[in-house]
Each structure stands twice: as structure tokens, then as C-alpha cells.
Design a protein around this motif. Structure first.
Motif, PDB file in Angstrom:
ATOM      1  N   UNK A 190       0.745  -1.157  -0.092  1.00  0.00           N
ATOM      2  CA  UNK A 190      -0.093   0.053   0.019  1.00  0.00           C
ATOM      3  C   UNK A 190       0.857   1.226  -0.068  1.00  0.00           C
ATOM      4  N   UNK A 191       0.554   2.044  -0.955  1.00  0.00           N
ATOM      5  CA  UNK A 191       1.497   3.073  -0.847  1.00  0.00           C
ATOM      6  C   UNK A 191       0.674   4.555  -0.877  1.00  0.00           C
ATOM      7  N   UNK A 192       0.921   5.631  -0.049  1.00  0.00           N
ATOM      8  CA  UNK A 192       0.250   6.687  -0.079  1.00  0.00           C
ATOM      9  C   UNK A 192       1.086   7.966  -0.271  1.00  0.00           C
ATOM     10  N   UNK A 193       0.624   8.845  -1.180  1.00  0.00           N
ATOM     11  CA  UNK A 193       1.440   9.947  -1.505  1.00  0.00           C
ATOM     12  C   UNK A 193       0.783  11.477  -0.820  1.00  0.00           C
ATOM     13  N   UNK A 194       1.491  12.262  -0.752  1.00  0.00           N
ATOM     14  CA  UNK A 194       1.068  13.415  -0.020  1.00  0.00           C
ATOM     15  C   UNK A 194       1.901  14.611  -0.922  1.00  0.00           C
ATOM     16  N   UNK A 195       1.101  15.447  -1.206  1.00  0.00           N
ATOM     17  CA  UNK A 195       1.451  16.827  -1.936  1.00  0.00           C
ATOM     18  C   UNK A 195       1.011  17.979  -1.283  1.00  0.00           C
ATOM     19  N   UNK A 196       1.794  18.636  -0.433  1.00  0.00           N
ATOM     20  CA  UNK A 196       1.203  19.995   0.145  1.00  0.00           C
ATOM     21  C   UNK A 196       0.314  20.881  -1.070  1.00  0.00           C
ATOM     22  N   UNK A 197      -0.696  21.233  -0.725  1.00  0.00           N
ATOM     23  CA  UNK A 197      -1.487  22.111  -1.502  1.00  0.00           C
ATOM     24  C   UNK A 197      -2.449  21.347  -2.459  1.00  0.00           C
ATOM     25  N   UNK A 198      -2.221  19.981  -2.492  1.00  0.00           N
ATOM     26  CA  UNK A 198      -2.913  19.170  -3.385  1.00  0.00           C
ATOM     27  C   UNK A 198      -3.830  18.358  -2.737  1.00  0.00           C
ATOM     28  N   UNK A 199      -5.134  18.079  -3.305  1.00  0.00           N
ATOM     29  CA  UNK A 199      -6.143  17.198  -2.637  1.00  0.00           C
ATOM     30  C   UNK A 199      -5.505  15.672  -2.185  1.00  0.00           C
TER      31      UNK A 199
ATOM     32  N   UNK B 145       7.176  -4.518   5.835  1.00  0.00           N
ATOM     33  CA  UNK B 145       8.230  -3.468   5.691  1.00  0.00           C
ATOM     34  C   UNK B 145       7.667  -1.897   5.674  1.00  0.00           C
ATOM     35  N   UNK B 146       8.344  -1.021   5.709  1.00  0.00           N
ATOM     36  CA  UNK B 146       8.083   0.389   5.615  1.00  0.00           C
ATOM     37  C   UNK B 146       8.890   1.451   4.925  1.00  0.00           C
ATOM     38  N   UNK B 147       8.563   2.163   4.109  1.00  0.00           N
ATOM     39  CA  UNK B 147       9.712   3.208   3.592  1.00  0.00           C
ATOM     40  C   UNK B 147       8.932   4.605   3.650  1.00  0.00           C
ATOM     41  N   UNK B 148       9.465   5.728   4.076  1.00  0.00           N
ATOM     42  CA  UNK B 148       9.032   7.203   3.897  1.00  0.00           C
ATOM     43  C   UNK B 148       9.981   7.749   3.125  1.00  0.00           C
ATOM     44  N   UNK B 149       9.492   8.355   1.976  1.00  0.00           N
ATOM     45  CA  UNK B 149      10.390   9.304   1.336  1.00  0.00           C
ATOM     46  C   UNK B 149       9.868  10.546   0.993  1.00  0.00           C
ATOM     47  N   UNK B 150      10.664  11.405   1.270  1.00  0.00           N
ATOM     48  CA  UNK B 150      10.393  12.932   1.096  1.00  0.00           C
ATOM     49  C   UNK B 150      11.381  13.574  -0.180  1.00  0.00           C
ATOM     50  N   UNK B 151      10.642  14.100  -1.112  1.00  0.00           N
ATOM     51  CA  UNK B 151      11.123  14.315  -2.300  1.00  0.00           C
ATOM     52  C   UNK B 151      10.920  15.834  -2.688  1.00  0.00           C
ATOM     53  N   UNK B 152      11.588  16.357  -3.757  1.00  0.00           N
ATOM     54  CA  UNK B 152      11.063  17.627  -4.257  1.00  0.00           C
ATOM     55  C   UNK B 152      11.772  17.494  -5.641  1.00  0.00           C
ATOM     56  N   UNK B 153      10.503  17.544  -6.174  1.00  0.00           N
ATOM     57  CA  UNK B 153      10.572  17.148  -7.749  1.00  0.00           C
ATOM     58  C   UNK B 153      10.019  18.449  -8.485  1.00  0.00           C
ATOM     59  N   UNK B 154      10.909  19.012  -9.167  1.00  0.00           N
ATOM     60  CA  UNK B 154      10.403  20.281  -9.837  1.00  0.00           C
ATOM     61  C   UNK B 154       9.973  21.290  -8.877  1.00  0.00           C
ATOM     62  N   UNK B 155      10.451  21.431  -7.626  1.00  0.00           N
ATOM     63  CA  UNK B 155      10.073  22.354  -6.742  1.00  0.00           C
ATOM     64  C   UNK B 155       8.540  21.932  -5.822  1.00  0.00           C
ATOM     65  N   UNK B 156       8.228  21.050  -6.128  1.00  0.00           N
ATOM     66  CA  UNK B 156       7.148  20.474  -5.673  1.00  0.00           C
ATOM     67  C   UNK B 156       7.658  19.318  -4.495  1.00  0.00           C
ATOM     68  N   UNK B 157       7.105  19.503  -3.621  1.00  0.00           N
ATOM     69  CA  UNK B 157       7.522  18.692  -2.257  1.00  0.00           C
ATOM     70  C   UNK B 157       6.483  17.554  -2.456  1.00  0.00           C
ATOM     71  N   UNK B 158       6.957  16.258  -2.091  1.00  0.00           N
ATOM     72  CA  UNK B 158       6.131  15.124  -2.077  1.00  0.00           C
ATOM     73  C   UNK B 158       6.502  14.135  -1.045  1.00  0.00           C
ATOM     74  N   UNK B 159       5.749  13.520  -0.439  1.00  0.00           N
ATOM     75  CA  UNK B 159       5.947  12.431   0.520  1.00  0.00           C
ATOM     76  C   UNK B 159       5.411  11.256   0.235  1.00  0.00           C
ATOM     77  N   UNK B 160       6.042  10.279   0.190  1.00  0.00           N
ATOM     78  CA  UNK B 160       5.339   8.768  -0.173  1.00  0.00           C
ATOM     79  C   UNK B 160       5.661   8.003   0.890  1.00  0.00           C
TER      80      UNK B 160
END
Length: 159
Positions: free
Chosen positions: A40-49, A119-134
Motif C-alpha cells: 500500500x502506497x500513500x502520496x502526499x503533496x502540500x496544496x494538493x487534494x 516493511x515500511x519506507x517513507x521518502x520525502x522528495x522535491x520534484x521540480x519545486x514540488x514537495x512530495x512525501x511517499x
């Protein structure tokens, strides 16, 4: 390898990333044969639904050769560096930093015995100025020594 089947929506293979970031023991911490993995994968992007979590169930055949190949080939991937590594017979954990992907993260893998894993994995990425947490969570269990028609290079997607 069991973890190579875990695919995030962003196209980054969790398994490949994990495999590329630490040196696995030469003997797998699990039985060889057919495994079923639910991710199960959950993605969060600030300012996005908020996106609903995505789940996938896959059957994969793990052999001694596929275990070695998965981890060995990935040792030369990217510019990711690890810190705070902890490896025991049934547990792997580490923090990572991948400058080319503007990403940092933490991962934990546990095999409670040779027939179950989590297992678990948490990644914080910045793609093209957009922050994303997976965030990814996976559970796996051993189905048996006979892989049937499932081969290491052709996993079976159940859903």
C-alpha cells in the motif's frame, strides 16, 4: 526479488531503491519459493487534494539467483548514500539521501521468521519545486517452494 515488485505511483521502484542502498546478506532472510506481497502506497503533496492509498497484491518467485542478482546489480545505482544502517538476520533499517532525486528517507524491513515479512519506507522528495512525501507499507508471506508458472523475472499481479 520480493521487494522489486513494490512500485510507487511516481514510477520509482521501492524494491530497486531498497536493494540499491544496502548490502544484503548472501543468504536470504526468507525461504526460497513463491511469495505473495501486498503493498500500500500513500502520496502526499502540500496544496494538493489527498490521494487515496493505492494497493497492489503480487506473487513473486524468489530463488537464490534472483536474490543475489537483485541486490548485486543494484549496488551501483545512483548517488544515494546511507546512514544509520542496522542489519541483523531478520531486520534491515537505514536512512538515505539521494541528491539527484532531491530525496531523503527511512526504511525498515522485518522478517519475523522465514515465512513472513513486513516493511515500511517513507521518502520525502522535491520534484521540480514540488514537495512530495511517499509512504509505503508491505506485508509478505510464503506460499510454498513450488513457484509454478511464476518466474523470478515475471511476477504475477493478483490485483
Amino acid at each position: 526479488m520480493v521487494l522489486n515488485l513494490l512500485i510507487m505511483k511516481s514510477g520509482v521502484s521501492v524494491g530497486a531503491l531498497l536493494a540499491g542502498l544496502f548490502q544484503a546478506p548472501s543468504t536470504p532472510p526468507m525461504k526460497l519459493g513463491l511469495w505473495e506481497i501486498t503493498t500500500t502506497v500513500t502520496m502526499e503533496m502540500p496544496g494538493m487534494p489527498a490521494q487515496p492509498p493505492r494497493s497492489m497484491k503480487v506473487r513473486s518467485c524468489v530463488t537464490a539467483e534472483s536474490w543475489t542478482k537483485s541486490f548485486g546489480k543494484m549496488q551501483q545505482t545512483g548517488d544515494c548514500t546511507l546512514s544509520h544502517q542496522n542489519m541483523t538476520a531478520g531486520h534491515y533499517s537505514f536512512d538515505m539521501s539521494c541528491p539527484s532525486m532531491n530525496a531523503t528517507g527511512h526504511s525498515e524491513m522485518n522478517f519475523s521468521d522465514e515465512t513472513t515479512g513486513h516493511g515500511t519506507m517513507r521518502m520525502e522528495m522535491n520534484a521540480g519545486g514540488q514537495q512530495m512525501v511517499t509512504s509505503s507499507v508491505w506485508d509478505s508471506h510464503y506460499l510454498g517452494a513450488d513457484c509454478g508458472a511464476v518466474t523470478p523475472d515475471k511476477p504475477q499481479i493478483i490485483r
